[in-house]
Write a protein that holds these residues in place. Structure first.
Motif, PDB file in Angstrom:
ATOM      1  N   GLY A 182       0.899  -1.280  -0.078  1.00  0.00           N
ATOM      2  CA  GLY A 182       0.106  -0.137  -0.004  1.00  0.00           C
ATOM      3  C   GLY A 182       0.945   1.055  -0.054  1.00  0.00           C
ATOM      4  O   GLY A 182       2.176   1.362  -0.551  1.00  0.00           O
ATOM      5  N   LEU A 183       0.362   2.266   0.442  1.00  0.00           N
ATOM      6  CA  LEU A 183       0.974   3.592   0.507  1.00  0.00           C
ATOM      7  C   LEU A 183       2.258   3.793   0.924  1.00  0.00           C
ATOM      8  O   LEU A 183       3.263   4.121   0.428  1.00  0.00           O
ATOM      9  CB  LEU A 183       0.187   4.704   1.264  1.00  0.00           C
ATOM     10  CG  LEU A 183       0.705   6.149   1.545  1.00  0.00           C
ATOM     11  CD1 LEU A 183       0.761   6.785   0.283  1.00  0.00           C
ATOM     12  CD2 LEU A 183      -0.097   6.777   2.595  1.00  0.00           C
ATOM     13  N   PHE A 184       2.528   3.132   2.350  1.00  0.00           N
ATOM     14  CA  PHE A 184       3.719   3.153   2.680  1.00  0.00           C
ATOM     15  C   PHE A 184       4.848   2.342   2.285  1.00  0.00           C
ATOM     16  O   PHE A 184       6.037   2.514   2.109  1.00  0.00           O
ATOM     17  CB  PHE A 184       3.627   2.693   4.131  1.00  0.00           C
ATOM     18  CG  PHE A 184       3.160   3.647   5.086  1.00  0.00           C
ATOM     19  CD1 PHE A 184       3.911   4.694   5.959  1.00  0.00           C
ATOM     20  CD2 PHE A 184       1.469   3.560   5.428  1.00  0.00           C
ATOM     21  CE1 PHE A 184       3.058   5.567   6.622  1.00  0.00           C
ATOM     22  CE2 PHE A 184       0.910   4.696   6.358  1.00  0.00           C
ATOM     23  CZ  PHE A 184       1.742   5.666   6.981  1.00  0.00           C
ATOM     24  N   ASP A 185       4.352   1.042   1.420  1.00  0.00           N
ATOM     25  CA  ASP A 185       5.462   0.492   0.648  1.00  0.00           C
ATOM     26  C   ASP A 185       5.814   1.302  -0.735  1.00  0.00           C
ATOM     27  O   ASP A 185       6.956   1.316  -1.251  1.00  0.00           O
ATOM     28  CB  ASP A 185       4.707  -1.047   0.124  1.00  0.00           C
ATOM     29  CG  ASP A 185       4.109  -1.645   1.137  1.00  0.00           C
ATOM     30  OD1 ASP A 185       5.121  -2.331   1.708  1.00  0.00           O
ATOM     31  OD2 ASP A 185       3.214  -1.541   1.534  1.00  0.00           O
ATOM     32  N   LEU A 186       4.771   2.069  -1.265  1.00  0.00           N
ATOM     33  CA  LEU A 186       5.418   3.000  -2.236  1.00  0.00           C
ATOM     34  C   LEU A 186       6.342   3.995  -1.902  1.00  0.00           C
ATOM     35  O   LEU A 186       7.168   4.506  -2.345  1.00  0.00           O
ATOM     36  CB  LEU A 186       3.901   3.742  -2.768  1.00  0.00           C
ATOM     37  CG  LEU A 186       3.930   4.791  -4.003  1.00  0.00           C
ATOM     38  CD1 LEU A 186       4.620   4.155  -5.122  1.00  0.00           C
ATOM     39  CD2 LEU A 186       2.801   5.585  -4.119  1.00  0.00           C
ATOM     40  N   MET A 187       6.168   4.725  -0.575  1.00  0.00           N
ATOM     41  CA  MET A 187       6.842   5.546  -0.001  1.00  0.00           C
ATOM     42  C   MET A 187       8.168   5.123   0.191  1.00  0.00           C
ATOM     43  O   MET A 187       9.172   5.656   0.111  1.00  0.00           O
ATOM     44  CB  MET A 187       6.346   6.242   1.282  1.00  0.00           C
ATOM     45  CG  MET A 187       4.959   6.959   1.067  1.00  0.00           C
ATOM     46  SD  MET A 187       4.102   7.444   2.504  1.00  0.00           S
ATOM     47  CE  MET A 187       5.223   8.075   3.594  1.00  0.00           C
TER      48      MET A 187
END
Length: 206
Positions: A85-90
């Motif tokens: 999710g988002l934190f993996d993208l970051m």
């Protein structure tokens, strides 16, 4: 004999008057005037223990109108979803394509917090880069976050999105808490677009 309804892919039907409220909110976001068009918006609940669902309904309203939209959940505290999710993208361990799950019944992509969830990283430069990537890929980005003022996530997110919508609960949100949340958002330079008041299962845009 009618076919069974797939509850996982069919969006819930609500009171048409409430749907109209979200159409009005969608138009406010889409056509708001200012220095730049609104392509990313944070929906932040104020003084609530559980999410109001306003971010979900706003994103759905965009999708039902045929707009490409992504709904991003930034609250890693309230999820058991272990998909990227988002934190993996970051963190660079995920891509825009890998972190989104498409709702087959709508033009709506959903992004969970993900597996590498550290709330403090919302204040880092990686979050701003993630916002730009998601907006470029999906057109409109609707963010949800942990409630203010109990958690400070919204204060890290607000300066990096185009607008903020505050959600208060009739008979539930304490006035001092709402004022504190508004003032805190003002201090970080948030563009507060408006306030949504929710009452029980009913939601009204003011």
């Amino acid at each position: 004999m009618s076919a069974p309804v797939d509850q996982k892919t069919t969006p819930p039907r609500t009171d048409p008057r409430i749907d109209e409220s979200f159409r009005s909110l969608r138009a406010t976001v889409k056509f708001a005037t200012g220095e730049r068009p609104i392509r990313s918006v944070l929906v932040v609940d104020v003084d609530r223990e559980t999410p109001s669902g306003v971010a979900e309904r706003l994103a759905t309203a965009f999708a039902e109108a045929g707009d490409s939209c992504v709904l991003i959940d930034t609250d890693s505290r309230a999820t058991t979803d272990r998909d990227p999710g988002l934190f993996d993208l970051m963190s660079g361990s995920g891509s825009v394509e890998s972190v989104g799950r498409t709702d087959d019944s709508l033009r709506l992509v959903r992004v969970s917090p993900g597996t590498a969830s550290y709330p403090d990283s919302l204040a880092g430069s990686q979050f701003g880069n993630a916002v730009e990537s998601l907006v470029d890929a999906h057109g409109v980005a609707v963010f949800s976050c942990a409630s203010l003022p109990r958690f400070a996530d919204a204060l890290a997110i607000a300066p990096r999105v185009d607008a903020v919508i505050m959600v208060v609960t009739s008979g539930g949100t304490r006035r001092p808490r709402a004022i504190d949340a508004r003032d805190a958002l003002d201090r970080v330079g948030a563009r507060i677009l408006g306030v949504v008041m929710v009452e029980g299962q009913k939601r009204r845009f003011w």
